[in-house]
Design a protein around this motif. Sequence first.
Motif, PDB file in Angstrom:
ATOM      1  N   PHE A   1       6.523  -4.415   9.408  1.00 56.24           N
ATOM      2  CA  PHE A   1       5.268  -5.147   9.596  1.00 56.24           C
ATOM      3  C   PHE A   1       5.228  -5.803  10.977  1.00 56.24           C
ATOM      4  O   PHE A   1       4.179  -5.883  11.612  1.00 56.24           O
TER       5      PHE A   1
ATOM      6  N   ALA B   1       1.891   1.896   9.389  1.00 54.03           N
ATOM      7  CA  ALA B   1       1.458   2.027   7.994  1.00 54.03           C
ATOM      8  C   ALA B   1      -0.007   1.595   7.863  1.00 54.03           C
ATOM      9  O   ALA B   1      -0.759   2.149   7.073  1.00 54.03           O
TER      10      ALA B   1
ATOM     11  N   CYS C   1       6.220  -4.675  13.653  1.00 50.69           N
ATOM     12  CA  CYS C   1       5.923  -3.682  14.694  1.00 50.69           C
ATOM     13  C   CYS C   1       4.465  -3.288  14.719  1.00 50.69           C
ATOM     14  O   CYS C   1       4.056  -2.465  15.538  1.00 50.69           O
ATOM     15  N   ASN C   2       3.690  -3.792  13.788  1.00 47.55           N
ATOM     16  CA  ASN C   2       2.305  -3.361  13.674  1.00 47.55           C
ATOM     17  C   ASN C   2       1.377  -4.427  14.238  1.00 47.55           C
ATOM     18  O   ASN C   2       1.357  -5.559  13.749  1.00 47.55           O
ATOM     19  N   PRO C   3       0.629  -4.063  15.276  1.00 47.25           N
ATOM     20  CA  PRO C   3      -0.239  -5.069  15.908  1.00 47.25           C
ATOM     21  C   PRO C   3      -1.325  -5.597  14.969  1.00 47.25           C
ATOM     22  O   PRO C   3      -1.966  -6.602  15.294  1.00 47.25           O
ATOM     23  N   LEU C   4      -1.513  -4.963  13.821  1.00 52.51           N
ATOM     24  CA  LEU C   4      -2.503  -5.500  12.877  1.00 52.51           C
ATOM     25  C   LEU C   4      -1.924  -6.655  12.055  1.00 52.51           C
ATOM     26  O   LEU C   4      -2.630  -7.260  11.265  1.00 52.51           O
ATOM     27  N   ARG C   5      -0.648  -6.933  12.217  1.00 50.80           N
ATOM     28  CA  ARG C   5       0.006  -8.061  11.553  1.00 50.80           C
ATOM     29  C   ARG C   5      -0.213  -8.080  10.047  1.00 50.80           C
ATOM     30  O   ARG C   5      -0.796  -9.037   9.494  1.00 50.80           O
ATOM     31  N   PRO C   6       0.264  -7.064   9.355  1.00 54.19           N
ATOM     32  CA  PRO C   6       0.090  -7.056   7.898  1.00 54.19           C
ATOM     33  C   PRO C   6       0.845  -8.223   7.257  1.00 54.19           C
ATOM     34  O   PRO C   6       1.813  -8.730   7.820  1.00 54.19           O
ATOM     35  N   VAL C   7       0.395  -8.620   6.103  1.00 52.70           N
ATOM     36  CA  VAL C   7       1.008  -9.727   5.368  1.00 52.70           C
ATOM     37  C   VAL C   7       1.548  -9.186   4.048  1.00 52.70           C
ATOM     38  O   VAL C   7       0.869  -8.452   3.342  1.00 52.70           O
TER      39      VAL C   7
ATOM     40  N   ASP D   1       2.718   1.840   3.126  1.00 55.32           N
ATOM     41  CA  ASP D   1       3.803   0.934   3.515  1.00 55.32           C
ATOM     42  C   ASP D   1       5.172   1.431   3.063  1.00 55.32           C
ATOM     43  O   ASP D   1       6.189   1.046   3.633  1.00 55.32           O
TER      44      ASP D   1
ATOM     45  N   SER E   1      10.999   1.631  10.792  1.00 56.52           N
ATOM     46  CA  SER E   1      10.672   1.108  12.116  1.00 56.52           C
ATOM     47  C   SER E   1      11.838   1.121  13.093  1.00 56.52           C
ATOM     48  O   SER E   1      11.646   0.886  14.280  1.00 56.52           O
TER      49      SER E   1
ATOM     50  N   LEU F   1       4.804   4.674  13.162  1.00 52.03           N
ATOM     51  CA  LEU F   1       5.203   3.364  12.627  1.00 52.03           C
ATOM     52  C   LEU F   1       4.060   2.620  11.957  1.00 52.03           C
ATOM     53  O   LEU F   1       4.283   1.601  11.309  1.00 52.03           O
TER      54      LEU F   1
ATOM     55  N   ALA G   1       0.860  -1.181   0.000  1.00 47.20           N
ATOM     56  CA  ALA G   1       0.000   0.000   0.000  1.00 47.20           C
ATOM     57  C   ALA G   1       0.898   1.233   0.000  1.00 47.20           C
ATOM     58  O   ALA G   1       2.057   1.168   0.419  1.00 47.20           O
TER      59      ALA G   1
END
Lengths: 429, 429, 429, 429
Positions: free
Chosen positions: B166, C107, B168-174, B41, B46, C105, B38
Amino acid sequence: MFLDQQCPRPMTNGASDTLASSFQEVRSLTERLCAPLAVEDYGVQSMPDASPAKWHLAHTTWFFETFVLAHRDQTYRLFHPRFGLLFNSYYNTVGTFWPRAQRGLLARPTVAEVFRYREHVDAALLDLLREKGTRLTPEVPARIVLGLNHEQQHQELLLTDLKHAFSCNPLRPVYRERPSAPSSATELHWRHYPNGVRWIGHDGPDFAYDNEKPRHRVFVQSFQLASRLVTNGEYRAFLEDDGYQRSEFWLSDGWAMRRAEDWRAPLYWEKHDGAWFSTTLGGWHPVRDADPVCHVSYYEADAYARWAGARLPTEAEWETAARECPVDGTFLDSEQLHPRPASTSAGDGPAQMFGEVWQWTASPYVAYPGYRPLEGALGEYNGKFMCNQMVLRGGSCVTPRSHFRRGYRNFFAPHARWQFTGIRLAKDS
Amino acid sequence: MFLDQQCPRPMTNGASDTLASSFQEVRSLTERLCAPLAVEDYGVQSMPDASPAKWHLAHTTWFFETFVLAHRDQTYRLFHPRFGLLFNSYYNTVGTFWPRAQRGLLARPTVAEVFRYREHVDAALLDLLREKGTRLTPEVPARIVLGLNHEQQHQELLLTDLKHAFSCNPLRPVYRERPSAPSSATELHWRHYPNGVRWIGHDGPDFAYDNEKPRHRVFVQSFQLASRLVTNGEYRAFLEDDGYQRSEFWLSDGWAMRRAEDWRAPLYWEKHDGAWFSTTLGGWHPVRDADPVCHVSYYEADAYARWAGARLPTEAEWETAARECPVDGTFLDSEQLHPRPASTSAGDGPAQMFGEVWQWTASPYVAYPGYRPLEGALGEYNGKFMCNQMVLRGGSCVTPRSHFRRGYRNFFAPHARWQFTGIRLAKDS
Amino acid sequence: MFLDQQCPRPMTNGASDTLASSFQEVRSLTERLCAPLAVEDYGVQSMPDASPAKWHLAHTTWFFETFVLAHRDQTYRLFHPRFGLLFNSYYNTVGTFWPRAQRGLLARPTVAEVFRYREHVDAALLDLLREKGTRLTPEVPARIVLGLNHEQQHQELLLTDLKHAFSCNPLRPVYRERPSAPSSATELHWRHYPNGVRWIGHDGPDFAYDNEKPRHRVFVQSFQLASRLVTNGEYRAFLEDDGYQRSEFWLSDGWAMRRAEDWRAPLYWEKHDGAWFSTTLGGWHPVRDADPVCHVSYYEADAYARWAGARLPTEAEWETAARECPVDGTFLDSEQLHPRPASTSAGDGPAQMFGEVWQWTASPYVAYPGYRPLEGALGEYNGKFMCNQMVLRGGSCVTPRSHFRRGYRNFFAPHARWQFTGIRLAKDS
Amino acid sequence: MFLDQQCPRPMTNGASDTLASSFQEVRSLTERLCAPLAVEDYGVQSMPDASPAKWHLAHTTWFFETFVLAHRDQTYRLFHPRFGLLFNSYYNTVGTFWPRAQRGLLARPTVAEVFRYREHVDAALLDLLREKGTRLTPEVPARIVLGLNHEQQHQELLLTDLKHAFSCNPLRPVYRERPSAPSSATELHWRHYPNGVRWIGHDGPDFAYDNEKPRHRVFVQSFQLASRLVTNGEYRAFLEDDGYQRSEFWLSDGWAMRRAEDWRAPLYWEKHDGAWFSTTLGGWHPVRDADPVCHVSYYEADAYARWAGARLPTEAEWETAARECPVDGTFLDSEQLHPRPASTSAGDGPAQMFGEVWQWTASPYVAYPGYRPLEGALGEYNGKFMCNQMVLRGGSCVTPRSHFRRGYRNFFAPHARWQFTGIRLAKDS
């Protein structure tokens, strides 16, 4: 006599007398080194890497108490139950220890108490040698010899750290006044060495640290080594050629450090009315051109070498060359601790290999092939530092003479400057 | 095809067509790697060691603009006068540069502008090759080839840094969903190598970085090397044996780091209801025992080896063994970027030398004897980092395949964990 | 219209329509403020105190979701189970929250997802008002009104933080180009106020934050207040009189901060060829002498006042004077967001009390006598910050007009400079 | 007698004898306070906020040398040309000064030299009084009186800082052994005070610091004040109710500090086998429930008050109540420096207003209306600290008795804990 202690040798059974006498000599020299100090001087810690004199006095004592007395005899009564906490340096295996950076907070024990601690441990250790002399397992004298070498390292550190502490004091304290002596440097020439497989590392029955062994083969390319150390005068030319402003000479980490710390000259140099002065143990004096440059980090040594169209020697190169040199040393005039001895005839080898300044090598400090650390807690003595450090060779004006060895491996982080560290150049051949 | 780019070779005169085609392939692969991103991104940084994807895209372009286009033709009009400031990484000689830790602050240029920057420089460079092809000095294609290898290194870094962002992001991007594949590890055995003088370093006409040369002799003691990498399952046994709580396995600096950062497992591992999970580019998944352990620092690799009664190999040992292996690689299942290829028959050599994880060696990163950096600013590419870093060998699942070379020397600080770094064991023989 | 939103008033039963319309106006204004942004601009966090625009958009939404929708109806389905973690700012009582300094951080969620989050919550909230309008407990509209005021504060912060982010980018991005307008400052004169007991604080049915209450008596000594704000030209005279080099004007903490940060002028000022320039939301422009000085810390405001032979007003003094002024505002030309309106006739009161810059007072931010924070988690809105902050009064060019109140208490740490903060002088009478 | 020094009063002409005798009393008390110290104890600086005893001895001397001797007579010969650099605390106007955090680095001057410095300055000052007594301008005695009050503040600081240094030493040094005495607390009740305009601040001919003036009117709301201090036992109930784990009681900055520093109890408290112990100047002893709680920060005091359903008093409230109390004090048993005196009859006023612990007020330290700092460098004494500090009232067990004044304003940062600081509660009425 000053730091001019013969290195005690490992003992065979029955030689306890000799060991006892070595022990007393080394221990008393440490105390004589403190003679010029005021009580207040014993306690200062001017940076985390340096330790107070009082701490050196106690730590070396703790070493004998822990690794000889208490190790051998579990009924041995510790002089003080908390001294282990305070005076263990870094032996995780033996217990927790006081944070290194906070050694200067400890007003207590007082200096007098630390001297009593020394007396107590000395007496117990001499008793041990006297009574059990002939029946000691070989481990005991070996540990005592290690403890004596350890104490001698701390003799050097004690003066090194004291110099740093004094340098931070605007009153410019003097450790020991010494008359100034004229100095002059010889002309630099290059000595050539052919390539080939060399034997490197300690051999024979004399004492050496575990990190100097095992003796092993290294293929050394042909190289050239400078016949003497880099002088203050030569280093000043680097300064005047903007050496501290030109990134092209510097390692990346070195350049970052130089900028962060705003280095503009070796540690202890200060410009005053256009002339360079420097703190020494003998007071604050003009920098003398002919003396070897001292108190430079590895980063500065490396940058200087690149500027000079040369490089630093590897430790194998240095040791190869040292094989041709007498193992003795002179002392830095600039410290004014000693009258400079008549220049020793260096024979065919390079001069100033021992006794002026520690010489940075291009070699990171790693284990020799087949390296085995000592067993148990003493294995922490050397092995765990084999990362992020550079090897230094030779020995300095404050190194006990018995520590001059061709295979001796000193090591410090590349940014360290408070040790008596200087530069010898090398070149590809 | 994924990062599976043939390494372009230095060109002889007249071979501009091949070079142009290599150029287009490498450049377009970089962009294809960004396809799943995206816009948001592209900008995240980080940690100071990692860079935003946008920065990688622009920096590799700046490399060609500066070292090929502007270097060759002083009338070349820069795409943007301030991009030099923003996208120079560390070349002091070329000018000042934006602080590394603040690359994530730059909302502008936008992603679209960076892609226009790439188009502009690509067109100019292809023009140069097309028009001047036959009359180019050899320096130009050599610099282009360097730029392509440089860009391939950044292809790996782009994915490595993105994985960290990725994580570091609690949404756990793939990054890219991949089907899971079963994995199993072969039994470990030890391969013996006799001592002797070995030739080490790059030779021949193919591209190599300056730090891989010159080819030279090293005396290598006899040693043993593990037939495969250390697995997650084996590493877990170290954890369960309190490996992260027992100082006796650790280097001093490693232990200090472990405590300061509270390391308890490899980077990206998280314990959840008693089981270990890990961030991958393919999402958050259970740690699989048979996969090679990844994202460990040198300190952890070294501590693991000591716990296992072994050690890490030196780079000369690794290269000695690599001589018997095919230069190809498999890909980490745990990243789920690729179906695992049928296990290549490694013949007599050890397996998994290339393509799974970078393998920490016991060798600090220093210059080879006789090392000469590239002339001018490009001399900053490798040489100035030869301090405080450890050499890694092999190549990882995100390394472009053309970078698999027996003499390739990757290097990172001993505490670095965000690269795809793992462990192969060695022993004295 | 720009930030020129009427303040919604607390509703009586049945007035849901008006509240719904206020809700839509405020929410849509926030989004219109983002119209000039590139997707990349939404994510930047240029310092720990500032937040990305995307975060402001989501946090204000989370506020309604948490404190209205989920608070009222425990069956309400959260838009995303982890958004509470990400977009809670500082309400410990509601749960843990993402570290403030790491908001940049994230994204993900993308900008588009955040807008969908807004849509979702807006729809749910409007449904609530529509269906339950007449049967709502008074708490619900009160919380919505609080949420709207909260969102308006974030409208100001969004622009303030964006300005900071843009100022860090050497490409000098522009939020919105505006034509420059000439400006001139009136002559400064002093207005006298006699001593006496004054009523201070909010009264009446209109909305006010808890920290503006209760209305209470203060004994105010006689004082004088400047008829207008300090201008850039006046502040420049302080600079040119070495105001930033003379410790005698500065508070101890201010002087330490000035030295640590090397402050030499207000934030955003840069000297270029001898002239001062400044970042504005309208781009990088020369500093105009007649505009009010802006982006100074409390320390600078206080030092300026001391240099000028005056002092800053207390908040009680400011409020006493504000009683005579119309509550309206003009807008900073220097931001070029608005054509400067015809100067309002200030009647007998001082000018520029509202709408140019927030005015530092000499009053630390403490509770009014009898202060009661809101119940529950919303009690964390204001009360817990009543330490180490100074009160600012008035309102700035980016403050929504409905926030101009005589009793409004804004507060920031004394070193904060990135807000639109300026100076009005006072004197003892 | 201990710190029980009558406050010297400003002199009229001819009263030099009295001033000389006050001078000698105050100066000699400082030295008597040092009697229990080992030489090593004088030099320790256990944190940047604390100073070595030696520094206190020299700094107070420097104060007289600079602001009386050298100020009056430009031919006065300084005792040492660099002592100004070393012993100036923070007077920018007088010259540069040694970094506060590095006061512990100064092994030299030795303790003996500092005592000689004191003798030298004492003699010169007494000479001045003797010879010029009748012809002195009023400024000289005023400055001497200020210097004596200044020295008395440092008497308290000397003990306070020493306690901190001793607390950092695992050997648990003791300043002065004292017999333990039983203690019991009276029941707490609330005293009511009506609202109204009050006169606040110092009045009359006796000495007071500039920050206690001018006397002025404040409107004080009606309030209640606790009849005594909060005890250790009461504070322990806060701990046991998870007061240090529940954010709802804490200011935002306080909560952040508590977490960063991992506060779990007042400074010096340590839990040992389930019971609380505490460092005192008399050694390490169990915490006694009936003693006033001590060594809490403003943040803890404020959180405790909120937990207790109360608040801290403002300084105007405290002063209003103090008007009804005798100005005398008792001494903390927990320090064991004194047998606890028979409880003084507090008449109608609250008890323990003076002499146990400093009492945090809810008032930030700001200038009184019409405040005028002293002229010249002495203006830096108080005024420049009027930011980010909270006012404390009363006086502690180590405060010289002559410093007990109803209008005395002590001040420290809200996170400070190493002073003898405690809690008195207030409530709205």
